[in-house]
Scaffold this active site. Structure first.
Site, PDB file in Angstrom:
ATOM      1  N   HIS A  65       0.848  -1.199   0.000  1.00 35.54           N
ATOM      2  CA  HIS A  65       0.000   0.000   0.000  1.00 35.54           C
ATOM      3  C   HIS A  65       0.878   1.240   0.000  1.00 35.54           C
ATOM      4  CE1 HIS A  65       0.999  -0.191   4.236  1.00 35.54           C
ATOM      5  NE2 HIS A  65       0.584   1.040   4.366  1.00 35.54           N
ATOM      6  N   LYS A  70       9.593  -2.673   3.665  1.00 27.84           N
ATOM      7  CA  LYS A  70      10.772  -2.544   4.518  1.00 27.84           C
ATOM      8  C   LYS A  70      10.707  -3.623   5.586  1.00 27.84           C
ATOM      9  CE  LYS A  70      14.223   0.252   5.648  1.00 27.84           C
ATOM     10  NZ  LYS A  70      15.018  -0.964   5.818  1.00 27.84           N
ATOM     11  N   LYS A  94       3.495  -1.869  12.030  1.00 25.44           N
ATOM     12  CA  LYS A  94       4.463  -1.031  12.752  1.00 25.44           C
ATOM     13  C   LYS A  94       4.727   0.273  11.988  1.00 25.44           C
ATOM     14  CE  LYS A  94       7.505  -3.722  14.348  1.00 25.44           C
ATOM     15  NZ  LYS A  94       8.640  -4.638  14.483  1.00 25.44           N
ATOM     16  N   ASP A  99       3.963   6.172  11.436  1.00 29.34           N
ATOM     17  CA  ASP A  99       3.944   7.043  10.252  1.00 29.34           C
ATOM     18  C   ASP A  99       5.234   6.996   9.448  1.00 29.34           C
ATOM     19  OD1 ASP A  99       1.334   7.976  10.517  1.00 29.34           O
ATOM     20  OD2 ASP A  99       1.932   9.487  11.989  1.00 29.34           O
ATOM     21  N   LYS A 106       9.855  -8.864   5.245  1.00 24.73           N
ATOM     22  CA  LYS A 106      10.784  -9.547   6.169  1.00 24.73           C
ATOM     23  C   LYS A 106      11.524 -10.631   5.416  1.00 24.73           C
ATOM     24  CE  LYS A 106      11.959  -9.255  10.500  1.00 24.73           C
ATOM     25  NZ  LYS A 106      11.924  -8.006  11.292  1.00 24.73           N
ATOM     26  N   SER A 362      15.743   3.619  10.314  1.00 29.09           N
ATOM     27  CA  SER A 362      16.036   3.100   8.967  1.00 29.09           C
ATOM     28  C   SER A 362      15.427   4.035   7.917  1.00 29.09           C
ATOM     29  CB  SER A 362      15.448   1.697   8.785  1.00 29.09           C
ATOM     30  OG  SER A 362      16.350   0.728   9.231  1.00 29.09           O
TER      31      SER A 362
END
Ligand code: NAD
Length: 471
Positions: A65, A70, A94, A99, A106, A362
Site C-alpha cells: 500500500h 521494509k 508497525k 507514520d 521480512k 532506517s
C-alpha cells in the site's frame, strides 16, 4: 516453550480483534491482512572444508500500500515461511503506527550464525542478495532490507556491495538496504535505535499518572525494577538506556543462562563479562538462575523480552510477575498469554509500537541516502552562528557574561546524531499518544495492542481507499 498457534495466526488473531472495532468492508480488511508475496529459495553454500550445503531462505512482502516495503533479515534456525510472513505483517502495522511511509517486508535465512565462519556468512549473505535481486525483491524503491535477529551492519554492508556490483549504474543504489555502517552510508544512531525507541516508549507509558496509579507504581522510570531477556542489539541498548534513566536492572538473560541481583546489575559490565567469558553466568556478585527462561518469572515492574517470539505462553504465563511488559522482540507474548495477562491487569506495550525505533531510523537512513547528504551538514554551522548571536545579544542586554558550560551547549548546532535521536523521540511519543487516545476512546475496554492495531488498520485502509482500489 509451548506454541499455542502458528505465528501468522497469532498476528491475525490480534488483527481480527482490532478489526471488529473498525467499520471497513470485509474485502478491504482481508486485503490489509493477507501477505501479498513470499519468495522461497534455496541456494548452495560451499563450506570452508569444500563440502556443499543447501541453504533455505525466504523474503516476504506483506503489503505494497506504500512502497518500498521494509523489513529486517533474520539469521536463525527457527526461520520458516510462517515466521517471515508473520514478521512482514507486523512490519506493515508497525510502519503505519509510527507514520513511516513503507509497506511491511521480512527476510530470513535458516542458519545459525554460530555454525559458520565469517567467510561463510559473507558467501551466504552475498548469494542471498543475488537471489533477491534476480526476482526484484531488493531495490531502493521496491524492497529495502535491514538488520534483524542474527544480522547487523556487516551483513548490510555485504548486501550493499553485492547490490552495487550487479546494479552499478543506479544513482540511489546506496538506499537498497539500511542499518549499514556509517562509512557505507549508514546513519548515526541506527545501531542503538530500536533499544532507544523501547526506552522512549516505556518512558512515555510510565509518565501517565492514571496508568501508573492503576498499576500501583510511581510515575517515571527512575527506581523501576527492570528485567531484560536477551542481551543482543535491542536488549542491550534498551537495558542500558533504562539504567541510565535510573531504572534498576535486576535480571538479565542470554541463551546460555540468566542472572539476578536485587541491588541492580551494571548492564555494560555484564555485557563485557559475557564478551570475555562467552557466558552471562557467574557474573561477580549476581545469583545464577536455574534456567534461562526463569528470568521471565522474576518479580519486577517492567519485563522486557528482547530475544525472540513465543517466550511468554500459556505454559509460563501464570508465573510471570511483572506489572508491565515491554515487547522489545517481535511476538514474545502469544495471543493466549496476552489475554491471561490482561485479565490480571498487566500492561503490555506491544511490539508493533515499542520496537518501531529501528524502522523509524532506517527510514531516516533511507532519506539520507536518497538525498545524498548527511543530516545537519547544511545547517549545523548556520544554527551555531545564529545561537551565538542571540546569546551575545543576551550578554550585552544583561551585562552578564555567560559561563562556557552554559554558552557552549546552547550555542551548539544539531549534528546528525542529535537530529536522528530527536526525530526518533518525537515519533515514539506521538505514536504512543495516538494509541493511548484510541484506548481511552474505548473506555479502556481494549488494551494497547488492540488500540495499536486499530491505528494501523485505519491508516492502511485510508491508503488503499485513497489509491482508489476500493471505491
Ligand atoms: P540479536 O541477534 O542482536 O540479539 C538477540 C539476542 O537474544 C542474542 O544475543 C541471543 O543470544 C539472545 N537469545 C536467543 N535466545 C534467547 C533466550 N532463549 N533467552 C535469552 N536470550 C536469548 O537480535 P536483535 O536485533 O536484538 O533482535 C531481537 C528481537 O528484536 C527480535 O525479535 C527482532 O525481530 C526484534 N527487533 C529487532 C530490531 C533491530 O533493529 N535489530 C528491530 C525491531 C525488532
Amino acid at each position: 516453550m509451548t506454541v499455542e498457534a502458528k505465528f501468522t495466526d497469532q498476528v491475525n488473531r490480534n488483527f481480527d480483534k482490532a478489526a471488529a472495532y473498525t467499520n471497513h468492508s470485509p474485502g478491504l480488511l482481508k486485503q490489509i491482512k493477507i501477505c501479498n508475496s513470499v519468495y522461497y529459495m534455496t541456494f548452495p553454500l560451499k563450506r570452508d572444508d569444500g563440502s556443499i550445503e543447501a541453504i533455505q531462505a525466504w523474503r516476504a512482502e506483506h503489503s505494497q500500500h506504500k512502497t518500498p516495503v521494509k523489513g529486517g533479515i533474520r539469521y536463525s534456525m527457527a526461520v520458516s515461511e510462517d515466521e517471515v510472513m508473520a514478521l512482514a505483517a507486523l512490519m506493515t502495522y508497525k510502519c503505519a503506527i509510527v507514520d513511516v511511509p513503507f509497506g511491511g517486508g521480512k527476510g530470513g535465512v535458516k542458519v545459525s550464525r554460530l555454525n559458520y565462519s565469517q567467510a561463510e556468512l559473507e558467501r551466504i549473505t552475498r548469494r542471498y542478495t543475488y537471489e533477491l535481486f534476480r526476482k526484484n525483491f531488493i531495490d531502493p524503491g521496491i524492497d529495502v532490507p535491514a538488520p534483524d535477529y542474527g544480522t547487523g551492519p556487516q551483513e548490510m554492508a555485504w548486501i550493499l556491495d553485492t547490490y552495487n556490483s550487479i546494479a552499478p549504474s543506479k544513482l540511489d543504489s546506496i538506499a537498497c538496504v539500511t542499518g549499514k555502517p556509517i562509512s557505507q552510508g549508514g546513519v548515526r544512531g541506527r545501531i542503538e535505535a530500536t533499544g532507544r525507541g523501547v526506552f522512549f516508549g516505556l518512558r512515555e507509558a510510565c509518565s501517565d499518572r492514571h496508568d501508573m496509579k492503576q498499576l500501583g507504581m510511581n510515575v517515571g522510570i527512575d527506581g523501576k525494577k527492570v528485567v531484560v531477556q536477551g542481551l543482543g542489539n535491542v536488549g542491550y541498548h534498551a537495558a542500558k538506556f533504562l539504567q541510565e534513566a535510573g531504572a534498576i536492572v535486576v535480571g538479565l538473560s542470554e541463551r546460555e543462562g540468566a542472572i539476578y541481583d536485587q541491588k541492580g546489575l551494571d548492564v555494560c559490565k555484564v555485557f563485557e563479562h559475557r564478551r570475555e567469558t562467552h557466558s552471562i553466568v557467574d557474573y561477580p556478585g549476581a545469583q545464577n538462575l536455574n534456567a534461562t527462561g526463569d528470568v521471565l518469572e522474576l518479580e519486577c515492574d517492567i519485563l522486557v523480552p528482547a530475544a525472540l517470539e513465543n517466550q511468554i505462553t500459556m505454559a509460563n504465563v501464570s508465573r510471570v510477575r511483572a506489572k508491565m511488559i515491554g515487547e522489545a522482540a517481535n511476538g514474545p507474548v502469544t495471543s493466549e498469554a496476552h489475554e491471561a495477562l490482561r485479565k490480571r491487569n498487566v500492561m503490555i506495550l506491544p511490539d508493533t509500537y515499542l520496537n518501531a525505533g529501528g524502522v523509524t531510523v532506517s527510514y531516516f537512513e533511507w532519506l539520507k541516502n536518497l538525498s545524498h547528504v548527511r543530516f545537519g551538514r547544511m545547517d549545523k554551522r548556520f544554527e551555531e552562528a545564529t545561537n551565538t548571536k542571540i546569546l551575545e545579544a543576551i550578554e550585552l542586554a544583561t551585562g552578564k557574561k555567560l559561563t562556557d558550560n552554559i554558552f557552549g551547549p546552547i550555542a551548539q548546532g544539531a549534528d546528525e546524531e542529535d537530529l536522528v535521536n530527536s526525530g526518533l523521540e518525537e515519533t515514539m511519543i506521538n505514536a504512543y499518544r495516538e494509541i493511548r487516545e484510541i484506548k481511552s476512546q474505548h473506555g479502556d475496554e481494549i488494551g494497547l495492542r488492540t488500540a495499536a492495531f486499530i491505528v494501523a488498520i485505519n491508516k492502511v485502509a485510508t491508503s488503499y481507499l485513497e489509491l482508489g482500489i476500493f471505491p
